[in-house]
Design a protein around this motif. Structure first.
Motif: not given
Length: 268
Positions: A35-38, A78-82
């Motif tokens: 998860g990207i959560s800036d 490849r990977i689940d990007v949230l």
């Protein structure tokens, strides 16, 4: 199933690396979900970026969202990007933030209280010259804000709910019923709390929240999730297995993450 929902990157002004670097680090760590959560901009400010070392500019927010969505497509399989964001919570500005967020396809939003009484929760000086009664008042004000954030309807996850101890470890020992009351409120509003391993980078060491709070969370049926709060790619998934083991010892059977704001339950 391994996941990490709390990561940052260079736009916030106090983290290193591009979003892609965190995704690649997640793959190297064997994660299934990243998860990207800036940090959210200060949406209530008239300035575009009043605090460039704390959050991204308002004018960068669309680019942030679009970059994550493009990387989600690129890394599919490849990977689940949230797509997430770590949102500040200011009660007086909550509607402004909510009206911004409804325009974007977030998988989840982490609600974090970073200021209490107009002062950063990480400000070491706030504790100086306070007697014990005043210290408890500061702690209770902080948990009042967390309760308001839980009731706001804006979030799926609450971030680092005892992070005020970061540079004042004695915070944990200040007695108040507000802590247990807050976990009841979180349970009533069906939010998850994160086990955030960035406490190890502060004076307090260890994780947020404390074991005693996790035990109360289990008692009241509060779901938990994992977030490294990585500000450098090398910290992605930091101590994931240690946290998983500790949760099992406390008595948890599962933890969760969120996709399209729907809870995904993962067995421990």
């Amino acid at each position: 199933m391994k996941f990490d929902l709390h990561t940052h990157h260079e736009r916030c002004g106090h983290a290193d690396g591009q979003i892609r670097d965190y995704i690649e680090a997640a793959i190297q760590s064997g994660l299934d979900v990243i998860g990207i959560s800036d940090h959210s901009p200060y949406f209530a400010s008239d300035e575009d970026q009043p605090f460039p070392k704390i959050t991204m500019a308002k004018s960068q927010f669309d680019d942030y969202v679009n970059e994550v969505l493009n990387l989600k497509k690129e890394y599919e399989g490849r990977i689940d990007v949230l797509l997430g964001v770590e949102s500040d919570f200011f009660p007086q500005h909550a509607d402004i933030y909510a009206n911004v967020y409804k325009n974007y396809p977030f998988d989840y939003i982490i609600g974090s209280v970073h200021q209490s009484g107009g002062v950063s929760i990480f400000n070491k000086n706030r504790w100086k010259r306070l007697n014990r009664e005043q210290q408890i008042e500061h702690k209770e004000e902080y948990y009042d804000l967390i309760q308001q954030s839980a009731r706001s309807g804006m979030f799926q996850i609450l971030g680092h709910i005892d992070a005020m101890k970061a540079y004042y470890p004695a915070f944990s020992d200040l007695p108040t019923p507000k802590v247990e009351e807050t976990l009841k409120v979180i349970a009533e509003n069906q939010l998850a709390i994160e086990i955030n391993t960035s406490g190890k980078t502060k004076d307090v060491g260890g994780w947020y929240p404390s074991d005693s709070m996790l035990e109360m969370a289990l008692h009241y049926g509060v779901d938990v999730t994992f977030g490294s709060d990585a500000h450098v790619p090398s910290r992605v998934s930091d101590e994931f297995e240690l946290v998983r083991k500790r949760l099992l010892e406390i008595g948890f059977k599962h933890w969760v993450y969120f996709k399209q704001k729907q809870k995904q339950v993962v067995s421990l």
